[in-house]
Design a protein around this motif. Structure first.
Motif, PDB file in Angstrom:
ATOM      1  N   ILE A  52       0.834  -1.206   0.000  1.00 48.83           N
ATOM      2  CA  ILE A  52       0.000   0.000   0.000  1.00 48.83           C
ATOM      3  C   ILE A  52       0.866   1.252   0.000  1.00 48.83           C
ATOM      4  O   ILE A  52       0.582   2.220  -0.712  1.00 48.83           O
ATOM      5  N   SER A  53       1.936   1.240   0.782  1.00 48.81           N
ATOM      6  CA  SER A  53       2.763   2.450   0.852  1.00 48.81           C
ATOM      7  C   SER A  53       3.581   2.681  -0.416  1.00 48.81           C
ATOM      8  O   SER A  53       3.808   3.827  -0.805  1.00 48.81           O
ATOM      9  N   VAL A  54       3.996   1.633  -1.086  1.00 47.75           N
ATOM     10  CA  VAL A  54       4.822   1.801  -2.282  1.00 47.75           C
ATOM     11  C   VAL A  54       3.982   2.070  -3.527  1.00 47.75           C
ATOM     12  O   VAL A  54       4.313   2.930  -4.340  1.00 47.75           O
ATOM     13  N   PHE A  55       2.866   1.371  -3.671  1.00 45.55           N
ATOM     14  CA  PHE A  55       2.115   1.437  -4.927  1.00 45.55           C
ATOM     15  C   PHE A  55       0.915   2.365  -4.889  1.00 45.55           C
ATOM     16  O   PHE A  55       0.180   2.459  -5.876  1.00 45.55           O
ATOM     17  N   TYR A  56       0.682   3.057  -3.787  1.00 44.79           N
ATOM     18  CA  TYR A  56      -0.433   4.016  -3.753  1.00 44.79           C
ATOM     19  C   TYR A  56      -0.048   5.251  -4.561  1.00 44.79           C
ATOM     20  O   TYR A  56       1.008   5.831  -4.361  1.00 44.79           O
ATOM     21  N   SER A  57      -0.929   5.641  -5.435  1.00 45.13           N
ATOM     22  CA  SER A  57      -0.671   6.790  -6.280  1.00 45.13           C
ATOM     23  C   SER A  57      -1.124   8.062  -5.560  1.00 45.13           C
ATOM     24  O   SER A  57      -2.306   8.211  -5.256  1.00 45.13           O
ATOM     25  N   PRO A  58      -0.220   8.987  -5.301  1.00 47.97           N
ATOM     26  CA  PRO A  58      -0.593  10.170  -4.535  1.00 47.97           C
ATOM     27  C   PRO A  58      -1.313  11.251  -5.344  1.00 47.97           C
ATOM     28  O   PRO A  58      -1.708  12.254  -4.789  1.00 47.97           O
ATOM     29  N   ASN A  59      -1.482  11.041  -6.633  1.00 49.27           N
ATOM     30  CA  ASN A  59      -2.130  12.097  -7.424  1.00 49.27           C
ATOM     31  C   ASN A  59      -3.631  12.128  -7.150  1.00 49.27           C
ATOM     32  O   ASN A  59      -4.216  11.196  -6.635  1.00 49.27           O
ATOM     33  N   LYS A  60      -4.252  13.221  -7.516  1.00 45.04           N
ATOM     34  CA  LYS A  60      -5.671  13.421  -7.229  1.00 45.04           C
ATOM     35  C   LYS A  60      -6.575  12.856  -8.310  1.00 45.04           C
ATOM     36  O   LYS A  60      -7.788  12.961  -8.217  1.00 45.04           O
ATOM     37  N   TYR A  61      -6.013  12.243  -9.325  1.00 51.15           N
ATOM     38  CA  TYR A  61      -6.795  11.763 -10.451  1.00 51.15           C
ATOM     39  C   TYR A  61      -6.980  10.256 -10.418  1.00 51.15           C
ATOM     40  O   TYR A  61      -6.826   9.578 -11.415  1.00 51.15           O
ATOM     41  N   THR A  63      -9.209   6.930 -10.316  1.00 52.40           N
ATOM     42  CA  THR A  63     -10.554   6.549 -10.719  1.00 52.40           C
ATOM     43  C   THR A  63     -11.290   5.995  -9.503  1.00 52.40           C
ATOM     44  O   THR A  63     -10.697   5.707  -8.465  1.00 52.40           O
ATOM     45  N   ASP A  64     -12.588   5.842  -9.652  1.00 54.09           N
ATOM     46  CA  ASP A  64     -13.386   5.312  -8.550  1.00 54.09           C
ATOM     47  C   ASP A  64     -12.994   3.874  -8.219  1.00 54.09           C
ATOM     48  O   ASP A  64     -12.976   3.479  -7.055  1.00 54.09           O
ATOM     49  N   VAL A  65     -12.669   3.096  -9.248  1.00 46.04           N
ATOM     50  CA  VAL A  65     -12.275   1.707  -9.019  1.00 46.04           C
ATOM     51  C   VAL A  65     -10.943   1.650  -8.273  1.00 46.04           C
ATOM     52  O   VAL A  65     -10.762   0.818  -7.381  1.00 46.04           O
ATOM     53  N   GLN A  66     -10.031   2.541  -8.601  1.00 42.39           N
ATOM     54  CA  GLN A  66      -8.748   2.560  -7.896  1.00 42.39           C
ATOM     55  C   GLN A  66      -8.939   2.957  -6.431  1.00 42.39           C
ATOM     56  O   GLN A  66      -8.346   2.357  -5.545  1.00 42.39           O
ATOM     57  N   ARG A  67      -9.777   3.956  -6.176  1.00 47.20           N
ATOM     58  CA  ARG A  67     -10.040   4.351  -4.797  1.00 47.20           C
ATOM     59  C   ARG A  67     -10.719   3.231  -4.024  1.00 47.20           C
ATOM     60  O   ARG A  67     -10.401   2.986  -2.867  1.00 47.20           O
ATOM     61  N   PHE A  68     -11.645   2.533  -4.663  1.00 46.26           N
ATOM     62  CA  PHE A  68     -12.316   1.412  -4.015  1.00 46.26           C
ATOM     63  C   PHE A  68     -11.328   0.288  -3.716  1.00 46.26           C
ATOM     64  O   PHE A  68     -11.379  -0.308  -2.634  1.00 46.26           O
ATOM     65  N   SER A  69     -10.441  -0.015  -4.656  1.00 49.82           N
ATOM     66  CA  SER A  69      -9.447  -1.065  -4.458  1.00 49.82           C
ATOM     67  C   SER A  69      -8.521  -0.749  -3.295  1.00 49.82           C
ATOM     68  O   SER A  69      -8.231  -1.611  -2.459  1.00 49.82           O
ATOM     69  N   VAL A  70      -8.064   0.483  -3.232  1.00 53.52           N
ATOM     70  CA  VAL A  70      -7.180   0.881  -2.127  1.00 53.52           C
ATOM     71  C   VAL A  70      -7.942   0.865  -0.808  1.00 53.52           C
ATOM     72  O   VAL A  70      -7.421   0.428   0.219  1.00 53.52           O
ATOM     73  N   GLY A  71      -9.186   1.306  -0.828  1.00 53.07           N
ATOM     74  CA  GLY A  71      -9.996   1.285   0.388  1.00 53.07           C
ATOM     75  C   GLY A  71     -10.215  -0.117   0.906  1.00 53.07           C
ATOM     76  O   GLY A  71     -10.134  -0.369   2.120  1.00 53.07           O
ATOM     77  N   MET A  72     -10.481  -1.055   0.033  1.00 52.83           N
ATOM     78  CA  MET A  72     -10.671  -2.437   0.460  1.00 52.83           C
ATOM     79  C   MET A  72      -9.360  -3.064   0.935  1.00 52.83           C
ATOM     80  O   MET A  72      -9.349  -3.874   1.861  1.00 52.83           O
ATOM     81  N   ALA A  73      -8.248  -2.677   0.327  1.00 54.91           N
ATOM     82  CA  ALA A  73      -6.945  -3.168   0.788  1.00 54.91           C
ATOM     83  C   ALA A  73      -6.645  -2.652   2.189  1.00 54.91           C
ATOM     84  O   ALA A  73      -6.153  -3.400   3.047  1.00 54.91           O
ATOM     85  N   ILE A  74      -6.968  -1.391   2.445  1.00 57.94           N
ATOM     86  CA  ILE A  74      -6.751  -0.827   3.777  1.00 57.94           C
ATOM     87  C   ILE A  74      -7.710  -1.462   4.778  1.00 57.94           C
ATOM     88  O   ILE A  74      -7.326  -1.777   5.912  1.00 57.94           O
ATOM     89  N   PHE A  75      -8.957  -1.688   4.385  1.00 59.74           N
ATOM     90  CA  PHE A  75      -9.925  -2.344   5.264  1.00 59.74           C
ATOM     91  C   PHE A  75      -9.477  -3.762   5.599  1.00 59.74           C
ATOM     92  O   PHE A  75      -9.581  -4.198   6.747  1.00 59.74           O
TER      93      PHE A  75
END
Length: 97
Positions: A52-61, A63-75
């Motif tokens: 999560i720390s290495v592959f999380y993209s810090p840009n503001k762009y 997509t919804d699927v990317q945000r959902f994927s990261v959210g589920m990984a954090i959950f």
């Protein structure tokens, strides 16, 4: 794993621990299976933090699927300590020291 934001090692690590967990649940008399499952869970906590720390993209762009994927990984990462505690209790019930 839905968006390929994380590498294949993230999916392989988590799915292999899921398989070991199913093996540990099916074989109730095996102490080795539960030890492998607990060790694997602890190891995936560390690797999930790294992924999560290495592959999380810090840009503001994102997509919804990317945000959902990261959210589920954090959950999933937040639920793993509770899973480790429950697996440790199973280990103690099966006669572990």
């Amino acid at each position: 794993c839905m968006n390929y934001m994380f590498p294949a090692s993230y999916a392989w690590g988590n799915f292999s621990i899921l398989a070991v967990g199913i093996w540990a649940i099916v074989q109730r008399d095996s102490l080795d299976a539960i030890v492998m499952f607990l060790t694997g869970l602890l190891l995936t906590v560390l690797t999930d933090i790294i992924h999560i720390s290495v592959f999380y993209s810090p840009n503001k762009y994102l997509t919804d699927v990317q945000r959902f994927s990261v959210g589920m990984a954090i959950f999933s990462l937040l639920l793993k300590p509770m899973s480790c505690y429950l697996v440790y209790r199973m280990y103690r019930e099966r006669g572990g020291e």
